[in-house]
Scaffold this motif. Structure first.
Motif, mmCIF file in Angstrom:
data_model
loop_
_atom_site.group_PDB
_atom_site.id
_atom_site.type_symbol
_atom_site.label_atom_id
_atom_site.label_comp_id
_atom_site.label_asym_id
_atom_site.label_seq_id
_atom_site.Cartn_x
_atom_site.Cartn_y
_atom_site.Cartn_z
ATOM 1 N N UNK A 169 0.828 -1.209 0.000
ATOM 2 C CA UNK A 169 0.000 0.000 0.000
ATOM 3 C C UNK A 169 0.863 1.259 0.000
ATOM 4 N N UNK A 170 1.992 1.224 0.711
ATOM 5 C CA UNK A 170 2.896 2.374 0.688
ATOM 6 C C UNK A 170 3.517 2.544 -0.699
ATOM 7 N N UNK A 171 3.853 1.428 -1.327
ATOM 8 C CA UNK A 171 4.393 1.468 -2.686
ATOM 9 C C UNK A 171 3.381 2.089 -3.643
ATOM 10 N N UNK A 172 2.135 1.679 -3.510
ATOM 11 C CA UNK A 172 1.071 2.218 -4.358
ATOM 12 C C UNK A 172 0.966 3.731 -4.213
ATOM 13 N N UNK A 173 0.950 4.200 -2.967
ATOM 14 C CA UNK A 173 0.829 5.634 -2.732
ATOM 15 C C UNK A 173 1.997 6.421 -3.293
ATOM 16 N N UNK A 174 3.213 5.881 -3.145
ATOM 17 C CA UNK A 174 4.394 6.581 -3.657
ATOM 18 C C UNK A 174 4.337 6.708 -5.178
ATOM 19 N N UNK A 175 3.912 5.645 -5.854
ATOM 20 C CA UNK A 175 3.824 5.691 -7.313
ATOM 21 C C UNK A 175 2.777 6.706 -7.760
ATOM 22 N N UNK A 176 1.608 6.653 -7.168
ATOM 23 C CA UNK A 176 0.514 7.516 -7.615
ATOM 24 C C UNK A 176 0.777 8.987 -7.321
ATOM 25 N N UNK A 177 1.430 9.268 -6.208
ATOM 26 C CA UNK A 177 1.693 10.663 -5.845
ATOM 27 C C UNK A 177 3.025 11.169 -6.389
ATOM 28 N N UNK A 178 3.845 10.250 -6.918
ATOM 29 C CA UNK A 178 5.158 10.654 -7.406
ATOM 30 C C UNK A 178 6.091 11.049 -6.290
ATOM 31 N N UNK A 179 5.866 10.481 -5.109
ATOM 32 C CA UNK A 179 6.671 10.823 -3.941
ATOM 33 C C UNK A 179 7.648 9.698 -3.622
ATOM 34 N N UNK A 180 8.591 10.009 -2.745
ATOM 35 C CA UNK A 180 9.580 9.011 -2.344
ATOM 36 C C UNK A 180 8.928 7.944 -1.474
ATOM 37 N N UNK A 181 9.369 6.719 -1.654
ATOM 38 C CA UNK A 181 9.025 5.631 -0.739
ATOM 39 C C UNK A 181 10.223 5.482 0.180
ATOM 40 N N UNK A 182 10.055 5.965 1.402
ATOM 41 C CA UNK A 182 11.184 6.102 2.325
ATOM 42 C C UNK A 182 12.235 7.011 1.680
ATOM 43 N N UNK A 183 13.339 6.480 1.210
ATOM 44 C CA UNK A 183 14.415 7.335 0.688
ATOM 45 C C UNK A 183 14.523 7.330 -0.831
ATOM 46 N N UNK A 184 13.594 6.652 -1.537
ATOM 47 C CA UNK A 184 13.795 6.455 -2.971
ATOM 48 C C UNK A 184 12.579 6.910 -3.773
ATOM 49 N N UNK A 185 12.877 7.610 -4.859
ATOM 50 C CA UNK A 185 11.836 8.133 -5.735
ATOM 51 C C UNK A 185 11.648 7.202 -6.933
#
Length: 533
Positions: A267-283
């Motif tokens: 779910x965190x991976x999904x949010x990072x992709x959709x928002x174009x934000x970093x997942x922890x330290x990686x974009x």
């Protein structure tokens, strides 16, 4: 020489070169050949030096200790015999067993499937090459069989995730990467990763190293990701937590990729992709080959990478029909049925143009100079020039015209010897004769334009069944692997053979990576090490 390469699943009988027990001083001062056999929940190991075997046996965990940490015990030499554990191994079954799949928690299943729906939708819009490399879901029978044979259940979120995607294509699932570079592993890669890590624990004889909280690994861990260089992402089944483990490092649950559950990570991976934000330290970033990767700095998403998933598999028929041999027309369409030669016609010898020859020779002089100084073992692997007639005969047999840059390269060096010089990460250049024999073998197996195509000229060989090729229709390079077929996009594609040779040369001279692989010298031999980790 040990080289980085696609991982091959361990065979029933493996051969180990052991120079000493891990964590202890070298016991022999020289290599000792040991053979191991894995059957069921037991590993049998014997060495050709009784004293060395005795030292290892004294240091290793006992069978009871190995089982207590969830690892296969080791039997030594003449102790090896069939046990009830071995007889429960599916390979000893007289009939194919059947298993009853279970129904995971519906609420968890809905959330996992929703997360994968969103991930797939994002990949289809922005990184279609990665979408196509996701494997289809595991067979429910396989999941039920795994749980039955191992006597334990997978966490429900991981169970449902395998039903959706049983890992990804590529070496250790590298076709779909979790941050920073963990390939998505499939169900049966759990045992592959666990087998290797457990062997280390058992042979070291250190029970503390198997502590699931503070040790380095435990046989109960479920590997879900690997960077191909000894670091794993795993699920701890008692709590469902996601942690990280590395060679000779303490496991981490609160590190960069520590999560309370596999579902939380998805779910965190999904949010990072959709928002174009970093997942922890990686974009999330997208490569020129339309592949999802992760970087420390954000970059605008590449345009033109939308596309659909891989085609749906056809249902498996109850009775497999006898495959029909391709017709002459079908073989000719994919370039694998050259026209007949006219009797008495002489083989035409072509020479590359002087400009291309000069350019190729200039690159080779730089390679030769670097290898002679830095990697003399690899330098000696370079073969003498090919005879123009040998190249012409291969061309005539294949009814293909070699590109001038490849022809000029063969006239400088007719490939390299076994484990010799070649492009990153694990290839060796092929001779003119080897090019023809490899091409003919692949054409004889059965080309279809997707698994293999006769218009391609293999020029670099990997010992795991792959090759690099140049497409005579476009001049571009690509990669073939026997388990996956052709790769025509991504890091393996170069505008030409010469472009790849030049890039390899620059990497050697500067030490800078070439698409994720950096040159490294080990005992006078060139190797390539991954920078993605």
């Amino acid at each position: 020489m040990i080289r980085s390469r696609r991982v091959v699943w361990p065979a029933l009988v493996g051969v180990l070169l052991l120079g000493g027990v891990a964590g202890e001083p070298d016991l022999m001062g020289e290599s000792v050949m040991c053979s191991s056999i894995s059957m069921g929940g037991t590993v049998s190991l014997s060495c050709d030096d009784p004293e060395f075997e005795a030292e290892m046996k004294a240091n290793a965990l006992t069978p009871e200790e190995a089982k207590s940490i969830g690892c296969p015990p080791v039997q030594w030499g003449d102790e090896a015999k069939l046990t009830p554990d071995m007889l429960r191994d599916p390979s000893f079954a007289t009939a194919e067993p059947t298993y009853t799949p279970r129904t995971p928690d519906p609420a968890i299943a809905a959330r996992v499937n929703q997360a994968w729906d969103r991930i797939e939708r994002w990949l289809g819009a922005h990184a279609s090459a990665t979408l196509r490399r996701l494997k289809f879901g595991a067979d429910p029978q396989s999941l039920a069989g795994w749980e039955s044979n191992h006597g334990r259940r997978l966490p429900d979120d991981l169970y449902v995730s395998y039903l959706r995607h049983d890992g990804a294509d590529g070496n250790l699932g590298a076709g779909f990467q979790l941050p920073p570079a963990y390939g998505l592993l499939g169900l049966f890669e759990i045992d592959y990763i666990n087998w290797g890590n457990c062997q280390d624990l058992v042979m070291e004889g250190d029970l503390d190293a198997a502590d699931p909280e503070d040790g380095r690994w435990n046989g109960s861990f479920l590997a879900v990701g690997s960077d191909g260089s000894g670091r794993e992402l795993f699920v701890e089944p008692r709590t469902g937590r996601v942690g990280e483990a590395g060679a000779q490092e303490q496991v981490e649950y609160d590190g960069p990729m520590g999560w309370p559950s596999h579902l939380a990570m998805l779910e965190a991976l999904t949010g990072a992709l959709e928002r174009g934000e970093a997942l922890r330290d990686w974009h999330p970033v997208v490569t020129t080959g339309c592949e999802l990767r992760w970087a420390e700095e954000p970059t605008p998403l590449r345009q033109g990478c939308a596309g659909g998933p891989r085609p749906s598999p056809t249902p498996t028929p109850t009775v497999e029909p006898t495959p029909e041999k391709p017709t002459a027309g079908e073989l000719r369409a994919v370039g694998c049925l050259p026209g007949r030669r006219t009797p008495g016609r002489t083989t035409r010898v072509r020479m590359p143009g002087p400009r291309v020859t000069a350019e190729v020779n200039a690159v080779w002089r730089r390679i030769e100079r670097w290898l002679a100084r830095k990697a003399p073992v690899t330098y000696k692997s370079l073969r003498p020039p090919a005879r123009p007639l040998d190249i012409a005969r291969s061309e005539a047999a294949m009814r293909l015209r070699f590109p001038d840059d490849l022809r000029a390269s063969l006239l400088r060096h007719d490939g390299a010897g076994s484990w010799g010089f070649g492009p990153a990460p694990f290839y060796e250049l092929m001779s003119a004769e080897h090019i023809h024999s490899e091409w003919k073998m692949l054409c004889d197996i059965g080309p279809d334009g997707y698994w293999w195509d006769g218009h391609l000229i293999p020029f670099a060989y990997a010992n795991d069944g792959g090759n690099l090729f140049v497409d005579t229709r476009t001049g571009k390079t690509g990669e073939f692997f026997n388990e996956e077929g052709l790769t025509l996009e991504g890091d393996v594609v170069w505008p030409s053979y010469l472009a790849l040779l030049k890039a390899t040369t620059r990497s050697l001279e500067t030490g800078r990576p070439i698409r994720g692989w950096r040159p490294k010298i080990v005992k006078g031999a060139l190797q390539w090490e991954s920078t993605r980790g």
